[in-house]
Scaffold this active site. Sequence first.
Site: not given
Ligand code: A2P
Length: 350
Positions: A15, A100, A129, A156, A252
């Site tokens: 996203v 939410r 979504c 989905q 979706h």
């Molecule tokens: P990162 O790529 O550094 O792990 P998705 O929903 O596609 O799995 O993406 C999850 C998003 O949330 C990614 O950008 C991921 O970054 C971020 N994210 C996951 N854990 C953390 C954290 N502890 N702090 C900041 N961002 C995070």
Amino acid sequence: MKKYNVAVVGATGAVGTKMIEMLEATTLPLNQVKLLASKRSAGKELTFKQQTLTIEELVPESFEDVDIALFSAGGSISAKFAPEAVKRGAVVIDNTSHFRMDPNVPLVVPEVNPHALKQHQGIIANPNCSTIQMMVALEPIRKVYGLERVLVSTYQAVSGAGIKAIEELKTQATAYINGTPAEELQADILPCGSDEKHFPIAFNALPQIDVFSKDDYTYEEWKMVNETKKIMEDDSIKVSATCVRIPVLSGHSESVYIEVKEAGADVAKIKELIAAASGAVLQDDPSQQLYPQALNSIGRKETFVGRIRQDLDITNGYHLWVVSDNLLKGAAWNSVQIAETLHDMDLVRV
Ligand code: A2P
């Protein structure tokens, strides 16, 4: 005119990357865009409007000087960091389910309830979504005929479960085509990362999105029920959902059955309402095999509606097929659209 500093939290995610794309084309006056993710991604570079931006590790201080923060890094990150952003003066638009149903947090689809934004106290929630696209399709009908009941079954896409789920589908599909038997396909993410068992999504359909609640509905299904009532500001609408994950990358689809309250509706009038509705596109001509398709929705901000039919037995019952890009209207575009609406309504506190 004030130009905004905007932060994207979860900038490397399925996203988050779409939020960046939506910000490239936004009407919002932008000063700076800040990309935040986990420590793992800090230092990586992404392009924004032909500029190279370096991803920074998310810390509370990231939000100094940020006016609008778009969050999509998971519920626990929102729980911890959204209040930090608000404390520092930012407006948070949160794509997770964490806030939410909080009565102090507006849950907004700009085509449906932009007025709810006036009540914001720093955090605004982006709905689920599947709920968002259903709201775009049903609000024009509800406004004229009222809604007695909604029964929805979803189909989905895996991108709603993040980048790892997209990779899982691709890997399993390749392995299966190359001869790996179904029972040997590696599954670690779907149907739900935090649940005990995992099943292949390739060439499959999984009737579980999110974990189960005690009543045997899943939380995804409950999100559709509760969020519909909150967004439409009507607890009396009867809503039930069955949410299914299918091996589609993005887009979706939903089979939606509604019963309207008022007399006088018919298929032609419902088609007219959808065709005239903001954010909706009517694609409904069986003689030309014209109907909404997930593949055609990718990259589009609108919600596509077709296959509109009267129920065979229930005179106030109608069936619709509703499709939208879950990463755009279902997530990134709705979030950026909320930011644009806040700006238009002069509700960004700067
Ligand atoms: P990162 O790529 O550094 O792990 P998705 O929903 O596609 O799995 O993406 C999850 C998003 O949330 C990614 O950008 C991921 O970054 C971020 N994210 C996951 N854990 C953390 C954290 N502890 N702090 C900041 N961002 C995070």
